[in-house]
Design a protein around this motif. Structure first.
Motif, PDB file in Angstrom:
ATOM      1  N   ILE A  11      63.429  58.624   5.844  1.00  0.00           N
ATOM      2  CA  ILE A  11      62.152  59.248   5.514  1.00  0.00           C
ATOM      3  C   ILE A  11      61.245  58.140   4.999  1.00  0.00           C
ATOM      4  O   ILE A  11      61.587  57.435   4.059  1.00  0.00           O
ATOM      5  N   HIS A  12      60.113  57.972   5.643  1.00  0.00           N
ATOM      6  CA  HIS A  12      59.190  56.901   5.279  1.00  0.00           C
ATOM      7  C   HIS A  12      58.032  57.452   4.453  1.00  0.00           C
ATOM      8  O   HIS A  12      57.414  58.431   4.817  1.00  0.00           O
ATOM      9  N   VAL A  13      57.763  56.787   3.343  1.00  0.00           N
ATOM     10  CA  VAL A  13      56.589  57.096   2.538  1.00  0.00           C
ATOM     11  C   VAL A  13      55.613  55.942   2.734  1.00  0.00           C
ATOM     12  O   VAL A  13      55.949  54.785   2.502  1.00  0.00           O
ATOM     13  N   LYS A  14      54.425  56.270   3.189  1.00  0.00           N
ATOM     14  CA  LYS A  14      53.428  55.249   3.473  1.00  0.00           C
ATOM     15  C   LYS A  14      52.731  54.805   2.181  1.00  0.00           C
ATOM     16  O   LYS A  14      52.484  55.619   1.304  1.00  0.00           O
ATOM     17  N   ALA A  15      52.419  53.553   2.097  1.00  0.00           N
ATOM     18  CA  ALA A  15      51.767  53.005   0.909  1.00  0.00           C
ATOM     19  C   ALA A  15      50.288  53.393   0.896  1.00  0.00           C
ATOM     20  O   ALA A  15      49.539  53.042   1.799  1.00  0.00           O
ATOM     21  N   PHE A  16      49.880  54.106  -0.142  1.00  0.00           N
ATOM     22  CA  PHE A  16      48.495  54.571  -0.242  1.00  0.00           C
ATOM     23  C   PHE A  16      47.526  53.447  -0.560  1.00  0.00           C
ATOM     24  O   PHE A  16      46.368  53.510  -0.202  1.00  0.00           O
ATOM     25  N   ASN A  17      48.008  52.409  -1.244  1.00  0.00           N
ATOM     26  CA  ASN A  17      47.085  51.344  -1.666  1.00  0.00           C
ATOM     27  C   ASN A  17      46.642  50.450  -0.512  1.00  0.00           C
ATOM     28  O   ASN A  17      45.821  49.563  -0.709  1.00  0.00           O
ATOM     29  N   THR A  18      47.153  50.704   0.695  1.00  0.00           N
ATOM     30  CA  THR A  18      46.674  49.960   1.865  1.00  0.00           C
ATOM     31  C   THR A  18      45.475  50.640   2.513  1.00  0.00           C
ATOM     32  O   THR A  18      44.825  50.037   3.363  1.00  0.00           O
ATOM     33  N   LEU A  19      45.192  51.885   2.119  1.00  0.00           N
ATOM     34  CA  LEU A  19      44.035  52.604   2.669  1.00  0.00           C
ATOM     35  C   LEU A  19      42.737  51.943   2.198  1.00  0.00           C
ATOM     36  O   LEU A  19      42.555  51.700   0.998  1.00  0.00           O
ATOM     37  N   ILE A  20      41.840  51.666   3.123  1.00  0.00           N
ATOM     38  CA  ILE A  20      40.555  51.056   2.769  1.00  0.00           C
ATOM     39  C   ILE A  20      39.778  51.980   1.821  1.00  0.00           C
ATOM     40  O   ILE A  20      39.162  51.509   0.863  1.00  0.00           O
ATOM     41  N   ALA A  21      39.834  53.283   2.071  1.00  0.00           N
ATOM     42  CA  ALA A  21      39.126  54.229   1.197  1.00  0.00           C
ATOM     43  C   ALA A  21      39.676  54.175  -0.223  1.00  0.00           C
ATOM     44  O   ALA A  21      38.918  54.303  -1.186  1.00  0.00           O
ATOM     45  N   TYR A  22      40.969  53.980  -0.362  1.00  0.00           N
ATOM     46  CA  TYR A  22      41.571  53.863  -1.695  1.00  0.00           C
ATOM     47  C   TYR A  22      41.064  52.597  -2.387  1.00  0.00           C
ATOM     48  O   TYR A  22      40.666  52.632  -3.554  1.00  0.00           O
ATOM     49  N   GLN A  23      41.066  51.482  -1.673  1.00  0.00           N
ATOM     50  CA  GLN A  23      40.602  50.214  -2.248  1.00  0.00           C
ATOM     51  C   GLN A  23      39.130  50.295  -2.658  1.00  0.00           C
ATOM     52  O   GLN A  23      38.753  49.857  -3.757  1.00  0.00           O
ATOM     53  N   LYS A  24      38.302  50.883  -1.798  1.00  0.00           N
ATOM     54  CA  LYS A  24      36.885  51.046  -2.128  1.00  0.00           C
ATOM     55  C   LYS A  24      36.714  52.059  -3.258  1.00  0.00           C
ATOM     56  O   LYS A  24      35.812  51.922  -4.084  1.00  0.00           O
ATOM     57  N   GLY A  25      37.576  53.058  -3.284  1.00  0.00           N
ATOM     58  CA  GLY A  25      37.549  54.044  -4.362  1.00  0.00           C
ATOM     59  C   GLY A  25      37.865  53.423  -5.714  1.00  0.00           C
ATOM     60  O   GLY A  25      37.249  53.771  -6.720  1.00  0.00           O
ATOM     61  N   LEU A  26      38.823  52.504  -5.742  1.00  0.00           N
ATOM     62  CA  LEU A  26      39.142  51.796  -6.983  1.00  0.00           C
ATOM     63  C   LEU A  26      37.941  51.004  -7.496  1.00  0.00           C
ATOM     64  O   LEU A  26      37.662  50.992  -8.706  1.00  0.00           O
ATOM     65  N   GLU A  27      37.234  50.350  -6.582  1.00  0.00           N
ATOM     66  CA  GLU A  27      36.027  49.608  -6.964  1.00  0.00           C
ATOM     67  C   GLU A  27      34.982  50.558  -7.538  1.00  0.00           C
ATOM     68  O   GLU A  27      34.325  50.241  -8.538  1.00  0.00           O
ATOM     69  N   LEU A  28      34.834  51.721  -6.910  1.00  0.00           N
ATOM     70  CA  LEU A  28      33.873  52.709  -7.392  1.00  0.00           C
ATOM     71  C   LEU A  28      34.267  53.216  -8.779  1.00  0.00           C
ATOM     72  O   LEU A  28      33.409  53.366  -9.662  1.00  0.00           O
ATOM     73  N   VAL A  29      35.550  53.451  -8.998  1.00  0.00           N
ATOM     74  CA  VAL A  29      36.033  53.879 -10.318  1.00  0.00           C
ATOM     75  C   VAL A  29      35.644  52.845 -11.370  1.00  0.00           C
ATOM     76  O   VAL A  29      35.120  53.188 -12.440  1.00  0.00           O
ATOM     77  N   ASP A  30      35.908  51.577 -11.083  1.00  0.00           N
ATOM     78  CA  ASP A  30      35.559  50.509 -12.038  1.00  0.00           C
ATOM     79  C   ASP A  30      34.066  50.525 -12.362  1.00  0.00           C
ATOM     80  O   ASP A  30      33.677  50.425 -13.535  1.00  0.00           O
ATOM     81  N   MET A  31      33.247  50.662 -11.339  1.00  0.00           N
ATOM     82  CA  MET A  31      31.796  50.669 -11.546  1.00  0.00           C
ATOM     83  C   MET A  31      31.370  51.882 -12.376  1.00  0.00           C
ATOM     84  O   MET A  31      30.521  51.770 -13.266  1.00  0.00           O
ATOM     85  N   ILE A  32      31.952  53.027 -12.083  1.00  0.00           N
ATOM     86  CA  ILE A  32      31.588  54.248 -12.809  1.00  0.00           C
ATOM     87  C   ILE A  32      32.035  54.171 -14.264  1.00  0.00           C
ATOM     88  O   ILE A  32      31.293  54.563 -15.166  1.00  0.00           O
ATOM     89  N   TYR A  33      33.213  53.636 -14.514  1.00  0.00           N
ATOM     90  CA  TYR A  33      33.644  53.459 -15.906  1.00  0.00           C
ATOM     91  C   TYR A  33      32.696  52.526 -16.643  1.00  0.00           C
ATOM     92  O   TYR A  33      32.358  52.754 -17.808  1.00  0.00           O
ATOM     93  N   ASP A  34      32.247  51.466 -15.964  1.00  0.00           N
ATOM     94  CA  ASP A  34      31.315  50.525 -16.589  1.00  0.00           C
ATOM     95  C   ASP A  34      29.979  51.194 -16.938  1.00  0.00           C
ATOM     96  O   ASP A  34      29.481  51.032 -18.054  1.00  0.00           O
ATOM     97  N   ILE A  35      29.408  51.942 -15.986  1.00  0.00           N
ATOM     98  CA  ILE A  35      28.095  52.536 -16.274  1.00  0.00           C
ATOM     99  C   ILE A  35      28.187  53.673 -17.289  1.00  0.00           C
ATOM    100  O   ILE A  35      27.288  53.827 -18.106  1.00  0.00           O
TER     101      ILE A  35
END
Length: 130
Positions: A11-35
């Motif tokens: 049974i294979h579990v795919k790595a979520f942190n390879t998703l481009i949307a996840y990576q861009k989402g992390l950047e957005l989280v950082d920006m939102i926490y900052d503002i």
């Protein structure tokens, strides 16, 4: 590692942190926490909290969806992530109207959110053909 084998049935579990949307989402989280750290004190647990929770919901649902074994469940979590993007857009507009963020911050954060939405729609379209 992009996949993990959980047991001898392979049974294979795919790595979520390879998703481009996840990576861009992390950047957005950082920006939102900052503002939101600069919001008026009374907004810390109101609008700031809503915006932070919506942004972390995007990446949380992506992680949970990518970790599912069944396509229908993965689709459902990605759809929830898409809904959280809509919520972010809503709260960003309120922040801008209340002058908690500049027009440039509003435009930048909204365009980043729309970019994530486009990626999510692409993922959803791909999953719907499976």
């Amino acid at each position: 590692m992009s996949e993990e084998i959980l047991n001898k049935e392979k049974i294979h579990v795919k790595a979520f942190n390879t998703l481009i949307a996840y990576q861009k989402g992390l950047e957005l989280v950082d920006m939102i926490y900052d503002i939101t750290s600069n919001f008026p004190k009374f907004e810390t647990y109101e609008l700031g909290s809503q915006l932070r929770r919506a942004s972390t919901s995007v990446i949380g649902n992506l992680a949970e969806g990518k970790s599912q074994l069944y396509t229908k469940k993965e689709f459902s979590f990605y759809n929830n992530s898409l809904g959280s993007c809509g919520e972010i857009e809503c709260w960003l507009e309120v922040c801008w109207r209340r002058k908690y963020i500049s027009e440039q911050q509003y435009i930048d954060l909204k365009s980043r959110t729309i970019e994530i939405k486009k990626l999510l729609i692409s993922y959803l379209n791909k999953l719907s053909t499976k």
